[in-house]
Design a protein around this motif. Structure first.
Motif: not given
Length: 348
Positions: A19-26
């Motif tokens: 799975p992928v998400w990224m810190m400071r993605q928004a």
């Protein structure tokens, strides 16, 4: 949510791809973020549930990310306890009333989570939006809640804002350790209450951010950071809600971080991810650990580096793709989108 890629990976269950998400993605690398930010102050965005939901949803809708993370700030706990918090463009967070004496510490409120109700309200709005994205009402994108770790929040309260050397904070822990522990205990109590409030409001995972842990020597990290993170994690209502522990310096501190019993440790880019995972206790997943600077590079480099990491981790359960730290504001949006797209094409 137990079937979502993020939750399965966080609990060290097999997934067809990381799975992928990224810190400071928004954040500030998105034009759409600035469309909102130019109309409202940062704290207005945090404290207005509809606005916080708008920003939280940006990477879900525009990047196709596998998890949303609540739009808020790690310092809202410090403000709720009595800190006079403000954010200035180009300067960052400031506490106008720094905490430096016993009287200052004694004056901090620990029965203050009701002041953070706007966060619970935002979580409910975000979950409504996530659920509305699918026709059957089952949101496939989990929502991550978070809080700042006690040492990091303490450093802002003591310094009065950001710091390069943490001189005042280190003077406190070295010259007045009992006072430092009193302050950290208060922050830890509020942080556990705050995370449990988020869990009750509907987040599907939580992350604890110890953004300034790398300022500490090993013994000081153990005494003034790790101890309180372990205390917080022990108090969480964590059934079916994985706990992610992040700190700058995790490549050094990971063995100690594991003793606090998180489900996931987020790893910076200074270490081989497979090597550190194999040195952690069985059942602890890892998150990371691409150097975010790679996202400035040509797309062929981005793909090559991501696939190099994936091949290294091939066959390993319990791996969430993320950056070793947050996305920088001037990274091209199209590069972030490209990275997400090629990650979602990958199969183990």
């Amino acid at each position: 949510m137990r079937d979502s890629l993020l939750i399965k990976a966080a609990f060290s269950e097999p997934t067809e791809r990381p799975p992928v998400w990224m810190m400071r993605q928004a954040g500030r690398f998105m034009k759409e973020y600035w469309d909102i930010k130019n109309k409202y102050s940062f704290l207005e965005m945090c404290k207005t549930p509809e606005l916080a939901a708008d920003v939280t949803m940006l990477p879900v809708d525009l990047l196709g990310i596998d998890a949303a993370i609540l739009f808020s700030d790690i310092l809202v706990t410090g403000e709720a306890m009595g800190g006079d918090l403000s954010f200035a463009n180009g300067i960052g967070p400031k506490f106008a009333n720094p905490v430096r004496t016993k009287a200052d510490v004694d004056g901090l409120d620990t029965e203050c989570v009701h002041k953070l109700q706007y966060v619970a309200d935002a979580i409910k709005v975000i979950q409504q939006r996530l659920n509305a994205r699918l026709p059957d009402g089952q949101g496939s994108v989990p929502l991550i809640g978070f809080a700042g770790a006690p040492f990091t929040v303490m450093s802002y309260l003591v310094e009065g804002g950001s710091s390069k050397d943490f001189k005042l904070t280190k003077l406190l822990i070295h010259n007045e350790p009992e006072l430092a522990h009193q302050l950290l205990s208060k922050i830890a109590k509020v942080t556990a209450d705050y995370l449990n409030m988020q869990i009750a409001a509907g987040v599907n995972a939580v992350q604890i951010f110890d953004s300034w842990a790398q300022a500490l020597a090993w013994d000081d990290y153990k005494e003034f950071s790790h101890k309180y993170i372990a205390e917080i994690i022990s108090k969480l209502n964590r059934k079916d809600v994985p706990v992610i522990s992040f700190c700058k310096g995790s490549s050094v501190f990971a063995p100690l971080m594991a003793e606090a019993k998180p489900d996931v440790i987020s790893i910076d880019w200074n270490v081989d991810l497979l090597d550190i995972k194999q040195r952690l206790p069985k059942g602890i997943a890892v998150q990371g650990n691409l150097d975010p600077h790679i996202l400035y590079a040509d797309k062929k480099v981005i793909k090559e580096r991501i696939y190099r990491l994936f091949e290294r981790m091939k066959g390993e359960s319990g791996f969430i793709f993320n950056l070793g730290h947050g996305i920088m504001p001037d990274i091209p949006f199209e590069n972030v989108k490209y990275a997400v797209d090629i990650i979602k094409e990958y199969r183990n």
